[in-house]
Motif scaffolding. Structure first.
Motif, mmCIF file in Angstrom:
data_model
loop_
_atom_site.group_PDB
_atom_site.id
_atom_site.type_symbol
_atom_site.label_atom_id
_atom_site.label_comp_id
_atom_site.label_asym_id
_atom_site.label_seq_id
_atom_site.Cartn_x
_atom_site.Cartn_y
_atom_site.Cartn_z
ATOM 1 N N LYS A 1 0.832 -1.208 0.000
ATOM 2 C CA LYS A 1 0.000 0.000 0.000
ATOM 3 C C LYS A 1 0.864 1.255 0.000
ATOM 4 C CE LYS A 1 -4.231 1.683 2.204
ATOM 5 N NZ LYS A 1 -5.224 1.423 3.285
ATOM 6 N N LEU A 2 1.938 1.253 0.790
ATOM 7 C CA LEU A 2 2.846 2.405 0.813
ATOM 8 C C LEU A 2 3.528 2.587 -0.538
ATOM 9 C CD1 LEU A 2 4.501 2.014 4.342
ATOM 10 C CD2 LEU A 2 2.837 3.746 3.623
ATOM 11 N N LEU A 3 3.928 1.473 -1.151
ATOM 12 C CA LEU A 3 4.573 1.541 -2.460
ATOM 13 C C LEU A 3 3.622 2.105 -3.508
ATOM 14 C CD1 LEU A 3 6.960 0.903 -4.331
ATOM 15 C CD2 LEU A 3 6.051 -1.426 -4.558
ATOM 16 N N LEU A 4 2.387 1.615 -3.496
ATOM 17 C CA LEU A 4 1.396 2.106 -4.446
ATOM 18 C C LEU A 4 1.107 3.583 -4.228
ATOM 19 C CD1 LEU A 4 -1.155 -0.873 -4.443
ATOM 20 C CD2 LEU A 4 0.476 -0.277 -6.232
ATOM 21 N N MET A 5 1.046 3.994 -2.980
ATOM 22 C CA MET A 5 0.796 5.405 -2.686
ATOM 23 C C MET A 5 1.932 6.280 -3.205
ATOM 24 S SD MET A 5 -1.323 7.559 -1.401
ATOM 25 C CE MET A 5 -2.408 6.501 -0.408
ATOM 26 N N PHE B 1 2.037 -0.557 -13.499
ATOM 27 C CA PHE B 1 2.668 -1.090 -12.285
ATOM 28 C C PHE B 1 1.686 -1.049 -11.118
ATOM 29 C CE2 PHE B 1 4.936 -0.318 -8.302
ATOM 30 C CZ PHE B 1 5.784 -1.410 -8.260
ATOM 31 N N ILE B 2 0.936 0.026 -10.989
ATOM 32 C CA ILE B 2 -0.081 0.118 -9.941
ATOM 33 C C ILE B 2 -1.135 -0.966 -10.133
ATOM 34 C CG2 ILE B 2 -1.983 1.544 -9.082
ATOM 35 C CD1 ILE B 2 -0.245 3.993 -9.540
ATOM 36 N N ALA B 3 -1.556 -1.184 -11.380
ATOM 37 C CA ALA B 3 -2.587 -2.187 -11.652
ATOM 38 C C ALA B 3 -2.105 -3.593 -11.310
ATOM 39 C CB ALA B 3 -3.014 -2.116 -13.121
ATOM 40 N N VAL B 4 -0.870 -3.917 -11.700
ATOM 41 C CA VAL B 4 -0.335 -5.270 -11.442
ATOM 42 C C VAL B 4 -0.073 -5.472 -9.952
ATOM 43 C CG1 VAL B 4 1.608 -6.816 -11.881
ATOM 44 C CG2 VAL B 4 0.638 -5.475 -13.752
ATOM 45 N N THR B 5 0.556 -4.503 -9.313
ATOM 46 C CA THR B 5 0.821 -4.613 -7.878
ATOM 47 C C THR B 5 -0.480 -4.610 -7.095
ATOM 48 O OG1 THR B 5 2.854 -3.358 -8.281
ATOM 49 C CG2 THR B 5 2.212 -3.694 -6.000
ATOM 50 N N GLY B 6 -1.474 -3.864 -7.575
ATOM 51 C CA GLY B 6 -2.785 -3.875 -6.940
ATOM 52 C C GLY B 6 -3.438 -5.244 -6.993
ATOM 53 N N CYS B 7 -3.180 -5.997 -8.066
ATOM 54 C CA CYS B 7 -3.709 -7.364 -8.151
ATOM 55 C C CYS B 7 -3.155 -8.230 -7.020
ATOM 56 C CB CYS B 7 -3.359 -7.978 -9.511
ATOM 57 S SG CYS B 7 -4.262 -7.290 -10.905
ATOM 58 N N LEU B 8 -1.857 -8.084 -6.759
ATOM 59 C CA LEU B 8 -1.247 -8.834 -5.656
ATOM 60 C C LEU B 8 -1.846 -8.394 -4.327
ATOM 61 C CD1 LEU B 8 0.861 -10.791 -4.543
ATOM 62 C CD2 LEU B 8 2.534 -8.918 -4.628
ATOM 63 N N TYR B 9 -2.049 -7.100 -4.156
ATOM 64 C CA TYR B 9 -2.640 -6.569 -2.917
ATOM 65 C C TYR B 9 -4.034 -7.136 -2.689
ATOM 66 C CZ TYR B 9 -4.430 -3.048 0.354
ATOM 67 O OH TYR B 9 -4.992 -2.414 1.439
ATOM 68 N N LEU B 10 -4.847 -7.188 -3.728
ATOM 69 C CA LEU B 10 -6.206 -7.707 -3.601
ATOM 70 C C LEU B 10 -6.222 -9.220 -3.396
ATOM 71 C CD1 LEU B 10 -7.858 -5.573 -6.425
ATOM 72 C CD2 LEU B 10 -8.125 -5.265 -3.962
ATOM 73 N N HIS B 11 -5.281 -9.914 -4.028
ATOM 74 C CA HIS B 11 -5.194 -11.370 -3.822
ATOM 75 C C HIS B 11 -4.860 -11.689 -2.376
ATOM 76 C CE1 HIS B 11 -4.258 -15.589 -4.544
ATOM 77 N NE2 HIS B 11 -3.098 -15.404 -3.933
ATOM 78 N N SER C 1 -15.952 -17.906 -12.296
ATOM 79 C CA SER C 1 -15.041 -16.816 -12.619
ATOM 80 C C SER C 1 -14.236 -17.190 -13.847
ATOM 81 C CB SER C 1 -14.102 -16.525 -11.443
ATOM 82 O OG SER C 1 -13.127 -15.577 -11.814
ATOM 83 N N VAL C 2 -14.112 -16.261 -14.772
ATOM 84 C CA VAL C 2 -13.418 -16.559 -16.021
ATOM 85 C C VAL C 2 -11.948 -16.856 -15.778
ATOM 86 C CG1 VAL C 2 -12.856 -14.142 -16.521
ATOM 87 C CG2 VAL C 2 -13.145 -15.764 -18.405
ATOM 88 N N LEU C 3 -11.391 -16.376 -14.646
ATOM 89 C CA LEU C 3 -9.990 -16.613 -14.319
ATOM 90 C C LEU C 3 -9.807 -17.471 -13.073
ATOM 91 C CD1 LEU C 3 -8.444 -13.085 -15.058
ATOM 92 C CD2 LEU C 3 -8.318 -15.138 -16.470
ATOM 93 N N GLY C 4 -10.891 -18.088 -12.609
ATOM 94 C CA GLY C 4 -10.779 -19.004 -11.492
ATOM 95 C C GLY C 4 -10.693 -18.308 -10.144
ATOM 96 N N PRO C 5 -10.520 -19.081 -9.069
ATOM 97 C CA PRO C 5 -10.480 -18.515 -7.707
ATOM 98 C C PRO C 5 -9.355 -17.513 -7.490
ATOM 99 C CG PRO C 5 -10.762 -20.907 -7.658
ATOM 100 C CD PRO C 5 -10.427 -20.551 -9.062
ATOM 101 N N ASN C 6 -8.219 -17.726 -8.168
ATOM 102 C CA ASN C 6 -7.081 -16.812 -8.031
ATOM 103 C C ASN C 6 -7.083 -15.773 -9.145
ATOM 104 O OD1 ASN C 6 -6.002 -18.191 -5.744
ATOM 105 N ND2 ASN C 6 -5.140 -19.741 -7.115
ATOM 106 N N ARG C 7 -8.227 -15.180 -9.359
ATOM 107 C CA ARG C 7 -8.401 -14.308 -10.526
ATOM 108 C C ARG C 7 -7.513 -13.074 -10.472
ATOM 109 N NH1 ARG C 7 -12.206 -10.036 -10.207
ATOM 110 N NH2 ARG C 7 -13.104 -9.702 -8.145
ATOM 111 N N TRP C 8 -7.233 -12.567 -9.276
ATOM 112 C CA TRP C 8 -6.394 -11.370 -9.204
ATOM 113 C C TRP C 8 -4.966 -11.679 -9.633
ATOM 114 C CZ3 TRP C 8 -8.999 -7.322 -9.552
ATOM 115 C CH2 TRP C 8 -10.172 -7.088 -8.831
ATOM 116 N N LEU C 9 -4.442 -12.850 -9.245
ATOM 117 C CA LEU C 9 -3.104 -13.218 -9.689
ATOM 118 C C LEU C 9 -3.063 -13.407 -11.197
ATOM 119 C CD1 LEU C 9 -1.802 -15.729 -6.982
ATOM 120 C CD2 LEU C 9 -1.184 -13.330 -7.308
ATOM 121 N N TRP C 10 -4.086 -14.060 -11.740
ATOM 122 C CA TRP C 10 -4.144 -14.269 -13.185
ATOM 123 C C TRP C 10 -4.269 -12.940 -13.925
ATOM 124 C CZ3 TRP C 10 -2.673 -18.321 -15.798
ATOM 125 C CH2 TRP C 10 -2.702 -19.574 -15.198
#
Length: 718
Positions: free
Chosen positions: A24-28, A80-90, A543-552
């Motif tokens: 979160k700090l990195l994204l901010m 970068f925010i979008a990809v790192t945000g996926c990890l944050y949400l996962h 889910s079109v990307l399965g349970p780990n959709r944020w990682l995908w």
């Protein structure tokens, strides 16, 4: 042993929480750096000092040309925010729901800022946070335009104007026209973020795609206002300088005027149909006209060239990824199990759902019925709970438009049907909910506005009976025009999956029938159930990307962008660069833009298709495991529990709901009195229904007379 498991689980949650805090700090930091870049962009310091230095150092002349710098400073940070945000949400999904649904510890931190600041006006209901960000955007636009004009006007002198063959005011008019376009691009850069339904950017700000549609509308009006001013000023300039032939210029190098005019015309056609009187009365015209966004974006890129258009690329890139994933999901025929037909042209559709698909209350799902319209997709509230009903998903459709009325007619026709082809996209909803933070939940609805609250009540049924979680007291205030509409209260209980008892859920239902003094008598026969016979090829909703959709999703965004860079680098190095530097001609800007758009689409399609195919195998296994779910068709149709209240019912949940329901005929609820009577320290006030009702509740909550009221509007009408 149990103590070790608990300690291990607690330690795991703490580690995940720590990692999320670092992310979160990195994204901010990246977000603030990007914001500072946009603030500095119109200044001479950026244009004369920083930008030349960046181009000299990161130009990548051989591989990317001038667009390399734009990719680095504008495109990369947002992706970068979008990809790192996926990890944050996962990682957030890994936390226990009870930790996500924080109770009294943090619920008031932004309470004041989330209260409505504006209720009536062109912007609708606007909270303090929304108003602050809106004013920041307006300030950025004014700052940018004023700096651009000040710096450019300083260079326009009688001598410089004479050298250009124009008068001073004509030179300033041309400069103003250009600057309107530059400022309009700021709004265009943000335009596609709110309509990327499965994007990871919106949840980082606590937003959902449906709640963000109003931001898309605001930005759309700003974009078209600035771009229209941009085009009109240029036309006036060409007319007064006798250069009207410039309107027919499609330059091989530089700006292509014809492409800009085609983009503007496409945008104006969309813009004209977005105003509420036209959109609501001629929805199909609005719907089909909005596909002109494809021409708008394509001709915009042809107009300004790929290097400059990369500034607005990030939001559009994420939108294209999301749009293609939605396309892949919509190609599947889903398994429709049953339907409940209610009076007032209301129908509940019940689908088979993969157990691995989870969603939160107030989610929505887009539905397409090819037999009615192959192109039209409409959003509807998901009324089921993924916890209470792990293998079923339900939506409620109220006949309020030509499409929904035709669907009701098809299902209620005397000639019974045993199958209905349906495609879906979604569900989409909040990544977390905060209902358990409050001591009392007051849900105010009008007509079909009750539908999002059905999912909330079902979720609280699960929380109170299955997980034994402490739930807030629930007060449902619902208004209907006719007594027959009271049958919508039957939807509070699903056909299957209802808990055997509801003693822990404190539920009070205040139902108001505004147009009748007394109930009608034969409504018990108005509910009818249809049971369908799906084909073996129909798949449960998953889910079109399965349970780990944020990682995908993060993998798709990052890998597709890397492939895009590699392919563009190869094309630039071995095809474009030799033409630009080893011959007497310059590579066409239009062709360069076309190749970039083609490579972008190919990269996204390839990576997204591979990810979906990989997850499709797991979805197929789940579909095989639950194929037996439908079972035999019931012999009869369910009657209304409300209109059979005088009979002895075997279901304790139905008895509990009947006892909790009070019906008032011929009057409207006194919302101000009822809300002020709630004296608990934290009262969540949710409202869904007509605009007038939402404004009334927002006015009460923002009056300052009751500090314990926390307002939230749930509106699906734009």
């Amino acid at each position: 042993m149990d103590s070790k498991v608990v300690n291990k689980s607690t330690s795991s949650h703490e580690n995940i929480g720590a990692v999320r805090a670092i992310i979160k700090l990195l994204l901010m930091a990246v977000y603030l750096g990007t914001l500072m870049l946009w603030v500095l962009m119109p200044t001479n310091t950026y244009r004369q000092n920083w930008l030349p230095h960046l181009r000299a150092k990161f130009g990548f002349t051989t591989y990317f040309g001038a667009q390399g710098t734009t990719l680095l400073i504008y495109t990369f940070p947002i992706l970068f925010i979008a990809v790192t945000g996926c990890l944050y949400l996962h990682l957030g999904n890994k936390l226990n729901d009870n930790n996500v649904l924080e109770r009294n510890g943090k619920k008031h931190r932004l309470g004041i800022w989330k209260k409505p600041m504006l209720v009536k006006g062109p912007l609708g209901i606007v909270s303090g946070i929304e108003l602050a960000f809106f004013m920041m955007l307006i300030a950025l636009l004014i700052w940018s335009l004023s700096n651009y004009l000040h710096n450019s006007f300083a260079d326009i002198t009688p001598q410089s104007a004479a050298e250009e063959g124009v008068k001073v005011w004509q030179g300033k008019l041309e400069s103003t026209a250009l600057r309107f376009g530059l400022v309009g691009n700021i709004c265009l850069t943000l335009l596609f973020f709110p309509v990327a339904r499965g994007s990871s950017v919106l949840p980082l700000f606590g937003l959902t795609s449906e709640a963000s549609i109003k931001y898309h509308i605001w930005l759309g009006h700003m974009v078209m206002t600035l771009f229209t001013a941009h085009g009109v000023c240029y036309i006036i300039f060409w007319a007064v300088t006798n250069n009207i032939s410039e309107m027919l210029q499609w330059a091989k190098i530089g700006i292509s005027n014809v492409a800009g005019e085609l983009a503007l015309l496409s945008g104006l056609a969309m813009w004209a149909t977005t105003f509420p009187p036209i959109r609501r009365k001629f929805f199909e015209l609005f719907f089909y006209t909005h596909y002109l966004y494809i021409l708008f974006v394509v001709f915009f890129v042809f107009h300004v060239g790929i290097s400059y258009s990369l500034i607005m690329l990030p939001s559009f890139y994420l939108f294209v990824v999301d749009r293609y994933l939605r396309f892949l999901q919509s190609r599947r025929a889903v398994r429709l199990v049953s339907a409940r037909m209610l009076p007032g042209e209301t129908v509940e559709l019940n689908f088979s759902k993969a157990p691995g698909l989870s969603y939160n209350p107030t989610s929505i799902m887009f539905i397409n019925v090819p037999s009615i319209s192959k192109l039209q997709w409409h959003p509807f509230t998901v009324t089921s709970s993924s916890n209470l009903e792990p293998e079923k998903l339900s939506v409620v459709i109220k006949g309020e438009g030509s499409w929904s009325k035709k669907l009701y007619q098809v299902l209620s026709s005397p000639s019974s049907i045993d199958r209905l082809d349906v495609s879906v996209e979604g569900p989409y909803g909040p990544v977390s909910t905060h209902f358990l933070r409050h001591d009392t939940l007051v849900m105010v609805s009008g007509g079909s506005g009750i539908t999002p609250f059905i999912s909330v009540i079902r979720e609280l049924m699960y929380a109170s009976t299955v997980t034994k979680c402490k739930t807030p007291q629930v007060i449902l205030i619902c208004s209907f025009k006719n007594s027959s509409d009271l049958t919508m209260l039957d939807l509070l209980l699903p056909i299957s999956g209802t808990p055997t008892e509801l003693p822990n859920l404190k539920l009070q239902i205040e139902a108001y029938v505004t147009r009748e003094k007394q109930p009608t008598t034969d409504n018990s026969k108005l509910i009818r159930a249809l049971w369908f016979k799906p084909l073996a090829t129909d798949a449960p909703i998953s889910s079109v990307l399965g349970p780990n959709r944020w990682l995908w999703l993060g993998a798709i965004i990052s890998s597709s962008f890397i492939i895009f860079l590699i392919l563009i680098g190869i094309v630039g190095s071995y095809y474009i660069y030799p033409i630009d530097h080893n011959s007497n001609q310059i590579f066409s800007f239009t062709l360069r833009a076309f190749l970039n758009m083609l490579v972008l689409c190919v990269s996204i399609a390839a990576t997204a298709s591979a990810a979906v195919l990989w997850n499709k195998k797991q979805n197929a296994k789940e579909a095989t495991q639950i194929q037996h779910m439908e079972g035999s068709t019931p012999a009869g149709s369910p009657n209304s529990w409300f209109y059979n209240a005088d009979r002895e019912l075997e279901s304790l949940p139905r008895q509990s709901l009947i006892q909790a329901t009070i019906v008032h005929y011929g009057k409207r609820p006194e919302l101000k009195r009822m809300l002020f009577e709630c004296k608990e320290s934290s009262v969540g006030v949710l409202v869904s229904g007509p605009k007038r009702m939402r404004h009334e509740v927002a006015t009460i909550c923002s009056s300052g007379l009751a500090a314990n009221l926390h307002f939230e509007s749930i509106s699906f009408s734009w």
